[in-house]
Design a protein around this motif. Structure first.
Motif, PDB file in Angstrom:
ATOM      1  N   TYR B  35       0.841  -1.186   0.000  1.00 48.60           N
ATOM      2  CA  TYR B  35       0.000   0.000   0.000  1.00 48.60           C
ATOM      3  C   TYR B  35       0.881   1.243   0.000  1.00 48.60           C
ATOM      4  O   TYR B  35       2.002   1.227   0.495  1.00 48.60           O
ATOM      5  CB  TYR B  35      -0.866   0.061   1.263  1.00 48.60           C
ATOM      6  N   LYS B  36       0.316   2.339  -0.531  1.00 45.39           N
ATOM      7  CA  LYS B  36       0.965   3.639  -0.435  1.00 45.39           C
ATOM      8  C   LYS B  36       0.016   4.614   0.251  1.00 45.39           C
ATOM      9  O   LYS B  36      -1.185   4.640  -0.044  1.00 45.39           O
ATOM     10  CB  LYS B  36       1.335   4.190  -1.810  1.00 45.39           C
ATOM     11  N   GLN B  37       0.587   5.419   1.153  1.00 43.03           N
ATOM     12  CA  GLN B  37      -0.186   6.435   1.843  1.00 43.03           C
ATOM     13  C   GLN B  37       0.375   7.814   1.519  1.00 43.03           C
ATOM     14  O   GLN B  37       1.523   8.108   1.868  1.00 43.03           O
ATOM     15  CB  GLN B  37      -0.166   6.201   3.354  1.00 43.03           C
ATOM     16  N   ASP B  38      -0.430   8.629   0.865  1.00 42.43           N
ATOM     17  CA  ASP B  38      -0.036  10.019   0.624  1.00 42.43           C
ATOM     18  C   ASP B  38      -0.293  10.829   1.887  1.00 42.43           C
ATOM     19  O   ASP B  38      -1.158  10.472   2.694  1.00 42.43           O
ATOM     20  CB  ASP B  38      -0.835  10.607  -0.535  1.00 42.43           C
ATOM     21  N   PRO B  39       0.426  11.919   2.073  1.00 43.09           N
ATOM     22  CA  PRO B  39       0.232  12.731   3.288  1.00 43.09           C
ATOM     23  C   PRO B  39      -1.230  13.139   3.473  1.00 43.09           C
ATOM     24  O   PRO B  39      -1.872  13.639   2.554  1.00 43.09           O
ATOM     25  CB  PRO B  39       1.123  13.952   3.020  1.00 43.09           C
ATOM     26  N   PRO B  81       8.868  12.869  -8.141  1.00 39.26           N
ATOM     27  CA  PRO B  81       8.434  13.536  -6.901  1.00 39.26           C
ATOM     28  C   PRO B  81       7.109  13.026  -6.338  1.00 39.26           C
ATOM     29  O   PRO B  81       6.939  12.976  -5.118  1.00 39.26           O
ATOM     30  CB  PRO B  81       8.344  15.005  -7.318  1.00 39.26           C
ATOM     31  N   SER B  82       6.182  12.613  -7.175  1.00 37.17           N
ATOM     32  CA  SER B  82       4.882  12.143  -6.655  1.00 37.17           C
ATOM     33  C   SER B  82       4.962  10.756  -6.020  1.00 37.17           C
ATOM     34  O   SER B  82       3.965  10.276  -5.467  1.00 37.17           O
ATOM     35  CB  SER B  82       3.842  12.124  -7.787  1.00 37.17           C
ATOM     36  N   ASP B  83       6.126  10.140  -6.049  1.00 28.98           N
ATOM     37  CA  ASP B  83       6.308   8.863  -5.334  1.00 28.98           C
ATOM     38  C   ASP B  83       6.446   9.088  -3.831  1.00 28.98           C
ATOM     39  O   ASP B  83       6.425   8.126  -3.056  1.00 28.98           O
ATOM     40  CB  ASP B  83       7.556   8.127  -5.840  1.00 28.98           C
ATOM     41  N   VAL B  84       6.576  10.329  -3.413  1.00 26.79           N
ATOM     42  CA  VAL B  84       6.702  10.655  -1.989  1.00 26.79           C
ATOM     43  C   VAL B  84       5.507  10.111  -1.211  1.00 26.79           C
ATOM     44  O   VAL B  84       4.369  10.213  -1.650  1.00 26.79           O
ATOM     45  CB  VAL B  84       6.804  12.187  -1.802  1.00 26.79           C
ATOM     46  N   GLY B  85       5.784   9.530  -0.059  1.00 26.17           N
ATOM     47  CA  GLY B  85       4.716   9.006   0.784  1.00 26.17           C
ATOM     48  C   GLY B  85       5.245   7.914   1.684  1.00 26.17           C
ATOM     49  O   GLY B  85       6.453   7.700   1.790  1.00 26.17           O
ATOM     50  N   ILE B  86       4.324   7.219   2.332  1.00 24.99           N
ATOM     51  CA  ILE B  86       4.688   6.086   3.177  1.00 24.99           C
ATOM     52  C   ILE B  86       4.213   4.809   2.492  1.00 24.99           C
ATOM     53  O   ILE B  86       3.046   4.708   2.097  1.00 24.99           O
ATOM     54  CB  ILE B  86       4.057   6.180   4.576  1.00 24.99           C
ATOM     55  N   TYR B  87       5.095   3.855   2.360  1.00 25.74           N
ATOM     56  CA  TYR B  87       4.779   2.575   1.729  1.00 25.74           C
ATOM     57  C   TYR B  87       4.668   1.509   2.818  1.00 25.74           C
ATOM     58  O   TYR B  87       5.558   1.369   3.654  1.00 25.74           O
ATOM     59  CB  TYR B  87       5.857   2.194   0.712  1.00 25.74           C
ATOM     60  N   PHE B  88       3.563   0.786   2.796  1.00 24.55           N
ATOM     61  CA  PHE B  88       3.329  -0.268   3.779  1.00 24.55           C
ATOM     62  C   PHE B  88       3.238  -1.618   3.090  1.00 24.55           C
ATOM     63  O   PHE B  88       2.572  -1.751   2.060  1.00 24.55           O
ATOM     64  CB  PHE B  88       2.007  -0.047   4.518  1.00 24.55           C
ATOM     65  N   CYS B  89       3.857  -2.614   3.693  1.00 22.73           N
ATOM     66  CA  CYS B  89       3.572  -3.982   3.299  1.00 22.73           C
ATOM     67  C   CYS B  89       2.506  -4.507   4.254  1.00 22.73           C
ATOM     68  O   CYS B  89       2.357  -4.017   5.379  1.00 22.73           O
ATOM     69  CB  CYS B  89       4.822  -4.847   3.375  1.00 22.73           C
ATOM     70  N   ALA B  90       1.767  -5.487   3.805  1.00 24.61           N
ATOM     71  CA  ALA B  90       0.748  -6.114   4.638  1.00 24.61           C
ATOM     72  C   ALA B  90       0.653  -7.579   4.247  1.00 24.61           C
ATOM     73  O   ALA B  90       0.756  -7.923   3.075  1.00 24.61           O
ATOM     74  CB  ALA B  90      -0.608  -5.429   4.476  1.00 24.61           C
ATOM     75  N   THR B 107       9.091   5.475   4.791  1.00 22.60           N
ATOM     76  CA  THR B 107       8.816   6.842   4.351  1.00 22.60           C
ATOM     77  C   THR B 107       9.788   7.210   3.248  1.00 22.60           C
ATOM     78  O   THR B 107      11.003   7.156   3.440  1.00 22.60           O
ATOM     79  CB  THR B 107       8.958   7.823   5.525  1.00 22.60           C
ATOM     80  N   LEU B 108       9.255   7.567   2.096  1.00 25.95           N
ATOM     81  CA  LEU B 108      10.081   7.897   0.941  1.00 25.95           C
ATOM     82  C   LEU B 108       9.991   9.385   0.637  1.00 25.95           C
ATOM     83  O   LEU B 108       8.899   9.944   0.520  1.00 25.95           O
ATOM     84  CB  LEU B 108       9.619   7.105  -0.279  1.00 25.95           C
ATOM     85  N   GLN B 109      11.144   9.996   0.534  1.00 24.87           N
ATOM     86  CA  GLN B 109      11.223  11.398   0.110  1.00 24.87           C
ATOM     87  C   GLN B 109      12.071  11.455  -1.146  1.00 24.87           C
ATOM     88  O   GLN B 109      13.115  10.804  -1.223  1.00 24.87           O
ATOM     89  CB  GLN B 109      11.830  12.254   1.219  1.00 24.87           C
ATOM     90  N   VAL B 110      11.620  12.227  -2.121  1.00 26.37           N
ATOM     91  CA  VAL B 110      12.304  12.330  -3.402  1.00 26.37           C
ATOM     92  C   VAL B 110      12.707  13.771  -3.639  1.00 26.37           C
ATOM     93  O   VAL B 110      11.860  14.671  -3.639  1.00 26.37           O
ATOM     94  CB  VAL B 110      11.394  11.848  -4.546  1.00 26.37           C
TER      95      VAL B 110
END
Lengths: 116, 112
Positions: B35-39, B81-90, B107-110
């Motif tokens: 999953y990806k979570q945008d701010p 840049p739009s890849d920024v966010g938090i990536y979760f595995c589940a 947490t990914l910052q580009v």
């Protein structure tokens, strides 16, 4: 379709106060879930429901109660809020196929709760 | 309760670079999800994996279900840049409740 909606978006409580978070979904999903998200902890399951009128405990249920009186709504209650319950709360839902939960859970936008 | 061990915790990369993150568990899972979570938003499903060894792509994203069924990997190529966010595995063991166990997130910052 609105998908999964949550109200309120933000709330500040004092220790000991009570409140109810509302989750609603318009996708006719059977399964609904409540999570809390804390920094460095990921998402932890509080309670879940596999259908109208049924609820079950998740990983961190203490201090919370839930009800699923209608298929589209899943309520999360805090009877006596504590600072440890400061968190971001997410509701999610998923549909079933042949009686089994489908993999994708659709999440709401979250409720940010602060308990002072 | 059990959690998945996700690493790294955070990444700060230059635009255009490739990214790799992984998730491990001491237990076997039947399904792995990323999953990806945008701010300020809720998580959104990126990729679902159902069989050991499975390799699945979604645009610039590629994920693999580990052979041992105890791990999974996500790669992002040519980050933007739009890849920024938090990536979760589940991970999920049984399907009758749909319960997922989540990793702690990456947490990914580009940097443009």
């Amino acid at each position: 379709n609105a998908g999964v909606t949550q109200t309120p978006k933000f709330r500040v409580l004092k220790t000991g106060q009570s409140m109810t978070l509302l989750c609603a979904q318009d996708m006719n999903h059977e399964y609904m879930y409540w999570y809390r998200q804390d920094p460095g902890m990921g998402l932890r399951l509080i309670h879940y429901s596999v259908g109208e009128g049924t609820t079950a405990k998740g990983e961190v249920p203490d201090g919370y109660n839930v009800s699923r009186l209608k298929k589209q709504n899943f309520l999360l209650g805090l009877e006596s809020a504590a600072p440890s319950q400061t968190s971001v709360y997410f509701c999610a839902s998923s549909y079933s196929m042949a009686g089994e939960a489908y993999n994708e859970q659709f999440f709401g936008p979250g409720t940010r709760l602060t308990v002072l | 309760g059990q959690q998945l061990n996700q690493s790294p915790q955070s990444m700060f990369i230059q635009e255009g670079e490739d990214v790799s993150m992984n998730c491990t568990s001491s237990s076997i899972f039947n399904t792995w999800l990323w999953y990806k979570q945008d701010p300020g938003e809720g998580p959104v499903l990126l990729i679902a994996l159902y069989k050991a060894g499975e390799l699945t792509s979604n645009g610039r994203l590629t994920a693999q279900f580990g052979i041992t069924r105890k791990d999974s990997f996500l790669n992002i190529s040519a980050s933007i840049p739009s890849d920024v966010g938090i990536y979760f595995c589940a991970g999920r063991r049984s399907s009758n409740t749909g319960k997922l166990i989540f990793g702690q997130g990456t947490t990914l910052q580009v940097k443009p």
